[in-house]
Design a protein around this motif. Structure first.
Motif, short mmCIF file in Angstrom:
data_model
loop_
_atom_site.label_atom_id
_atom_site.label_comp_id
_atom_site.label_asym_id
_atom_site.label_seq_id
_atom_site.Cartn_x
_atom_site.Cartn_y
_atom_site.Cartn_z
N ILE A 216 44.41 7.41 16.65
CA ILE A 216 44.66 6.05 16.71
C ILE A 216 45.50 5.99 17.99
CG2 ILE A 216 46.05 4.23 15.92
CD1 ILE A 216 45.99 5.88 12.96
N PHE A 217 45.23 5.19 18.96
CA PHE A 217 45.99 4.71 20.01
C PHE A 217 46.86 3.80 19.87
CE2 PHE A 217 42.44 1.84 20.98
CZ PHE A 217 43.13 0.90 21.50
N GLY A 218 46.75 2.91 19.08
CA GLY A 218 47.60 1.64 18.55
C GLY A 218 47.47 1.13 17.50
N VAL A 219 48.69 0.44 17.01
CA VAL A 219 48.71 -0.22 15.73
C VAL A 219 49.27 -1.40 15.84
CG1 VAL A 219 49.75 -0.29 13.46
CG2 VAL A 219 48.97 1.81 14.59
N VAL A 220 48.79 -2.59 15.31
CA VAL A 220 49.08 -4.09 15.67
C VAL A 220 49.39 -4.48 14.13
CG1 VAL A 220 48.74 -6.45 16.27
CG2 VAL A 220 47.68 -4.38 17.54
N VAL A 221 50.87 -5.08 13.98
CA VAL A 221 50.87 -5.75 12.80
C VAL A 221 51.70 -7.19 13.04
CG1 VAL A 221 51.70 -3.49 11.61
CG2 VAL A 221 53.14 -4.75 12.73
N GLN A 222 51.74 -8.04 11.96
CA GLN A 222 52.19 -9.31 12.11
C GLN A 222 53.49 -9.38 11.31
OE1 GLN A 222 49.81 -11.87 13.71
NE2 GLN A 222 51.79 -13.07 13.91
N TYR A 223 54.41 -10.03 11.94
CA TYR A 223 55.84 -10.09 11.28
C TYR A 223 56.67 -11.40 11.51
CZ TYR A 223 60.63 -8.05 10.98
OH TYR A 223 62.12 -7.62 10.78
N PRO A 224 56.52 -12.13 10.27
CA PRO A 224 55.90 -12.24 9.12
C PRO A 224 54.39 -12.09 9.17
CG PRO A 224 57.72 -13.63 9.02
CD PRO A 224 57.33 -13.25 10.60
N GLY A 225 53.78 -11.73 8.24
CA GLY A 225 52.32 -11.74 8.12
C GLY A 225 51.71 -13.33 8.12
N ALA A 226 50.35 -13.14 8.39
CA ALA A 226 49.52 -14.43 8.17
C ALA A 226 49.58 -15.08 6.82
CB ALA A 226 48.13 -14.17 8.38
N ASP A 227 50.05 -14.19 5.72
CA ASP A 227 50.17 -14.76 4.40
C ASP A 227 51.62 -15.22 4.22
OD1 ASP A 227 51.40 -12.23 4.35
OD2 ASP A 227 50.02 -11.67 2.54
N GLY A 228 52.55 -15.18 5.05
CA GLY A 228 53.94 -15.09 5.09
C GLY A 228 54.59 -14.20 4.60
N ILE A 230 56.70 -10.71 4.39
CA ILE A 230 57.69 -10.02 5.36
C ILE A 230 57.64 -8.41 5.03
CG2 ILE A 230 60.04 -9.65 6.07
CD1 ILE A 230 60.43 -12.40 5.69
N SER A 231 57.54 -7.42 5.94
CA SER A 231 57.13 -6.01 5.37
C SER A 231 58.20 -5.24 6.15
CB SER A 231 55.84 -5.47 5.62
OG SER A 231 54.94 -6.32 4.78
N ASP A 232 58.60 -4.12 5.74
CA ASP A 232 59.59 -3.13 6.51
C ASP A 232 58.40 -2.14 7.14
OD1 ASP A 232 60.88 -1.19 7.40
OD2 ASP A 232 62.32 -1.14 5.64
N TRP A 233 58.39 -2.57 8.51
CA TRP A 233 57.14 -1.45 8.92
C TRP A 233 57.77 -0.38 9.73
CZ3 TRP A 233 52.53 -2.80 7.90
CH2 TRP A 233 52.28 -4.26 7.88
N SER A 234 58.82 0.08 9.43
CA SER A 234 59.75 1.21 9.99
C SER A 234 59.14 2.57 9.99
CB SER A 234 61.07 1.30 9.61
OG SER A 234 61.25 1.12 8.30
N ARG A 235 58.56 2.64 8.36
CA ARG A 235 58.02 3.86 8.32
C ARG A 235 56.75 4.06 8.76
NH1 ARG A 235 57.92 4.79 2.06
NH2 ARG A 235 56.63 6.60 2.47
N LEU A 236 56.02 2.87 8.96
CA LEU A 236 54.64 2.87 9.67
C LEU A 236 54.68 3.14 10.78
CD1 LEU A 236 51.48 2.11 9.45
CD2 LEU A 236 52.18 -0.25 10.03
N THR A 237 55.70 2.62 11.62
CA THR A 237 56.02 2.79 12.93
C THR A 237 56.31 4.28 13.20
OG1 THR A 237 56.73 0.78 13.27
CG2 THR A 237 57.53 2.29 14.86
#
Length: 956
Positions: A216-228, A230-237
């Motif tokens: 993987i060269f990159g990851v894209v997330v939405q914050y908040p998501g399209a469905d509204g 809210i996720s904690d993306w720290s572990r994914l990062t």
């Protein structure tokens, strides 16, 4: 001169009077405008018939026509969300920025000394974005959220050390239009986009599973998501970083007043839109996208970056930083093809933050979240299951098999909500949402009245924002209307725009933006439409779009037009993608070579690379024309792999090349396509049609030829016209069947019709001018350019001209020999022109050490002469240096521009204060004062300061 059927408006749009025209013709040695055009324009490309577009009878009639179309739109309450929200534009901002020609008629701030006002506003924008995202460096706006995500993809690919076959991993709750635009952009670059549910992918093994084991060269997330959600993306990062990937978050800036900033959980890049900061939805745009990055990535940012340097007296001064990244310099090595930003909209968004301040923004966010929480509670009380537990402004409801019925029920109540699929709907609230509207939506679900909560964050405490933002005094000082009004006036007074005088920029066509053309932009029937609203609610704006497409076809000779590209750069990309798709459909996917003349706009080469093509440069002949011998050799060499040629006509050298037909034939005979860059279309309208003399596709700069204002560097609109064989490959959009063909290349911009809310400007211009008026404008632009060339030629040689010594709508004057003998540079002349009350022409493009001058049809003979007189007077000042009367380092040219403050106190220059401030021809009552002395560009690049400096920096 062509006779016109709408004399009042045409007379007001075109600067020279009939008497002026006679004077100008005498100067250029031509008996009539018709004779001038006949000699300047090659006979082989002349249109067979006059442009048959009927002019409206008057300006009030056009307003009435637009009002009738506007009335056909149904402006319902849109709670669709997906990146577009209702917002209250502060009236002080609407009146004093959006509706103020001091802001909307300004040019890109390449001349920093006369752009300090809008540069400060853009620095405020960068500071706002940086503060809210927590990332230290933000750019001065991008085109929209979807293209910002796509730009982040390429930035991460350049910056990551992952292997060449690495993929981009995108969470499935990224806005769907952003995913679609990113996929469009990834395909020609050979990048693979993998869309997956990443909310469970919180470690390296989960990431590996999502990509099938590929790097993987990159990851894209939405914050908040399209469905509204809210996720904690720290572990994914953390997991992504361990894999050597970068992480981009598409974030809602209003939500970030309450949410933990992306930088605090490790994001490398943040992107998004600033639309909900006071910029109307406008059926999709224009809106300012944003990007901010962590330390170490600042020199990979696409687009523009405003920084702080110092002027000649050591005072802080703003400027565009890192200008070596500009595409006309880097060409095929450019990191992006972006040329236009969304400056006017970025200024509005920044002033929304200045007006409200941090407490005001937080208050709006609390209120929005409180409405959403109240709606969620009402739905749950009625037995409706919610798909997300933690949300900011968007509630996604589970309605098994009932989505269509719920959406219809809401529509019956005058509210648009979003059908996610047959089992889910989502509702987004914003600052404009009322309690009554919430009750109507709740009743569509069978729920009772909504009681808003206090808006305290309902998501996990780990994601509550604790860091301060917008602490700079500028965001805490202008909360009364008196203070704000004066602040905006202060900034406007520091700038030079068309409302002050001529901006004679070659290739950039800074002409009149008539007030009548601008009037409909702020009408709620256009401004308050959601881009994904049902088609039957947007009949009026789509009729404006259809009219404009039809008129542009008639003007250009093409068969189809797409208005989706929201900048000239995006139009270039769309056109090249259409060519690529055409070759693929014909089984010739190996055709990947794009020939580009050495004199071409820099975006051409960058766009070709983005479209997956290999750039091959064609030489320029000594006469300034394309070297046909070199072209023939390159066509022969790449015969089986030739995809296209990109050629600007008339050329960037300001000449109608009579070889254009032969050029088109050569490329077509080899199986290639002709991309005719429409940057200079204003020299052809009514007289020649690119689609008829050899072009297969062109982009058309509506912000140049068709009067959409430049707005300080944006908004722009760059639609493409194509011949019928390329029409199946125009852009389309997943949310609008009307936006383009099913066989299209995918979306180029976030919204189906791009920057739709400003299309009424060009609609009004064409409707008011009619075919005869448009033709007369073209003739006058050519006459004005030749008049300037004639007057200046004995003082500054005109570099290129046609066989009869005539130029097109612009000319290049050569200062290189003068620089050799005097040391006076084009920079010196550009800065001295400020003292005379002018914006400089285009500097050192396409030839270093020259000026490219374009007067347009809108400037009067008086203003043309004022400019010529200033240039001739400056030539006299250069002669003083040549004659040894003054050393160049101590000359009035090198000392320019002179501020009012520089004239007081000690004076140790060999020229007088009067010579500095009031050179010959300057009217003291019209004097424009530069707010700063000459800005040190090199220092600004070495020491990047890209957010608001503390007030102490301005202490003398």
């Amino acid at each position: 001169m062509t006779q016109v059927s709408s004399p009042d408006f045409v007379r007001r749009h075109i600067g020279p009077t009939d008497a002026d025209v006679t004077t100008m013709l005498k100067a250029v040695g031509q008996p009539s405008t018709a004779a001038l055009v006949e000699r300047a324009l090659p006979a082989g490309i002349r249109a067979a018939a006059e442009l048959d577009l009927k002019a409206a009878p008057s300006e009030p009639a056009v307003i009435d026509e637009l009002a009738a179309k506007a009335a056909r739109n149904q402006v319902l309450t849109s709670m669709i969300g997906l990146g577009y929200y209702g917002t209250h534009t502060p009236p002080v901002v609407r009146r004093n920025i959006l509706e103020n020609p001091a802001w909307y008629t300004a040019y890109t701030p390449y001349q920093p000394e006369i752009s300090q006002g809008r540069l400060e506003a853009l620095l405020n924008f960068q500071t706002m974005v940086s503060d809210l995202t927590g990332l230290p460096t933000a750019g001065a706006s991008l085109l929209d959220e979807a293209t910002a995500v796509a730009e982040a993809m390429t930035l991460m690919r350049r910056s990551s050390k992952a292997p060449a076959d690495a993929v981009l991993l995108v969470d499935h709750q990224v806005m769907p239009q952003s995913i679609a635009v990113t996929q469009t952009r990834a395909l020609p670059l050979g990048l693979e986009v993998v869309v997956a549910d990443l909310r469970a992918a919180l470690d390296e093994s989960a990431l590996t599973e999502a990509t099938g084991g590929r790097p993987i060269f990159g990851v894209v997330v939405q914050y908040p998501g399209a469905d509204g959600g809210i996720s904690d993306w720290s572990r994914l990062t953390t997991a992504a970083h361990d894999e050597g990937a970068l992480v981009t978050v598409a974030a809602d800036l209003l939500a970030l007043t309450l949410l933990t900033p992306p930088a605090e959980w490790g994001a490398d890049v943040a992107v998004g839109t600033t639309q909900r900061f006071g910029v109307p939805m406008g059926f999709g745009g224009p809106h300012a996208g944003y990007m901010s990055v962590r330390k170490g990535l600042e020199r990979t940012l696409p687009g523009r970056l405003v920084g702080v340097s110092v002027d000649a007296d050591g005072a802080p001064a703003y400027r565009l930083a890192l200008q070596t990244r500009e595409q006309h310099i880097r060409r095929e090595k450019a990191t992006s093809n972006i040329c236009t930003a969304q400056v006017l909209l970025a200024v509005m968004a920044s002033m929304y933050a200045v007006w409200h301040g941090p407490r005001g923004l937080s208050g709006i966010a609390h209120e929005v979240h409180g409405k959403a929480s109240g709606l969620a509670r009402a739905l749950q009380d009625a037995g409706v299951t919610l798909a997300t537990e933690a949300f900011f402004d968007t509630v996604k409801a589970v309605v098994p098999g009932q989505a269509d019925a719920v959406v219809a029920a809401a529509l019956d109540r005058g509210v648009n909500i979003w059908r996610v699929d047959a089992n889910h709907v989502s509702v987004s609230v914003d600052e404009t949402t009322t309690g009554a509207q919430l009750d109507l939506v709740a009743s569509a679900f069978g729920a009772g009245p909504v009681i808003a909560t206090d808006g305290e964050p309902s998501w996990p405490e780990d994601l509550h924002r604790t860091s301060a933002f917008l602490t700079h005094p500028v965001f805490n000082s202008h909360h009364s209307e008196t203070a704000m009004l004066r602040y905006l006036r202060t900034l406007a007074d520091r700038d030079y725009a068309l409302d002050r005088g001529m901006i004679p920029l070659g290739s950039c066509t800074m002409k009149l933006n008539a007030t009548t053309e601008m009037e409909a932009v702020t009408w709620p029937e256009f401004a308050n439409l959601h881009p994904f609203a049902p088609a039957d609610q947007t009949e009026g704006i789509r009729e404006v779009i259809a009219d404009l497409e039809q008129w542009l076809c008639a003007i250009t000779g093409y068969d189809s037009v797409s208005l989706q590209p929201n900048a000239g750069s995006q139009g270039e990309l769309a056109g090249l993608l259409a060519i690529h798709a055409y070759h693929q459909a014909n089984g010739e996917s190996d055709r990947n070579v794009c020939l580009i003349p050495a004199s071409a706009h820099g975006t051409n080469a960058a766009s070709a690379v983005m479209a997956g093509m290999k750039v091959v440069v064609v030489k320029t002949a000594p006469s300034g024309e394309i070297d046909l011998d070199d072209l023939r050799a390159k066509v022969t060499q790449h015969n089986t792999t030739l995809a296209a040629i990109m050629v600007t006509y008339p050329s960037t050298h300001g000449v109608f090349e009579d070889t254009i037909s032969e050029l088109c034939d050569l490329v077509h005979h080899a199986g290639g396509q002709v991309y005719l860059d429409g940057a200079n279309l204003n020299a052809l309208v009514g007289m020649a049609q690119p689609g008829q003399f050899g072009g297969d596709v062109s982009h058309l700069n509506l912000h140049k030829t068709f009067c959409i204002p430049h707005g300080g560097g944006g908004p722009g609109v760059g639609p493409i016209g194509v011949r019928s064989h390329l029409a199946p490959y125009l852009p389309n959009h997943p949310f609008s069947a009307e936006a383009g063909p099913d066989t299209g290349v995918g979306p180029i911009s976030a919204a189906p019709f791009g920057s739709a809310s400003i299309l009424p400007i060009s609609w009004a211009y064409v409707r008011l001018m009619g075919g005869a008026g448009l033709t007369r404008a073209t003739e006058t632009a050519i006459l004005s350019a030749n008049y300037l060339a004639t007057r200046l030629d004995e003082h500054y040689p005109v570099l290129y001209s046609g066989e009869d010594g005539l130029v097109a709508h612009e000319c290049i004057i050569d200062l290189r020999d003068l620089t050799k003998v005097s040391g006076v540079t084009v920079d010196d002349v550009a800065k001295r022109l400020i003292d005379y009350g002018f914006h400089a022409p285009t500097m050192s493009f396409p030839v270093a050490g020259t000026f490219m001058i374009e007067p347009t049809e809108s400037e009067s003979l008086e203003e043309l002469d004022r400019f010529c007189d200033a240039m001739i007077a400056i030539r006299g000042e250069i002669q003083e240096v040549i004659d040894g009367g003054v050393d160049v380092a101590d000359s009035v040219l090198r000392g320019a521009p002179h501020t009012a403050y520089s004239l007081v106190g000690q004076w140790d220059h060999p020229y007088t204060r009067e010579q500095a401030a009031y050179p010959v021809g300057v009217d003291p009552l019209r004097k424009y004062w530069s707010p700063v002395r000459r800005v040190d560009g090199a220092k600004g690049d070495r020491n990047l300061i890209c957010s608001c400096p503390p007030p102490e920096a301005f202490e003398s």
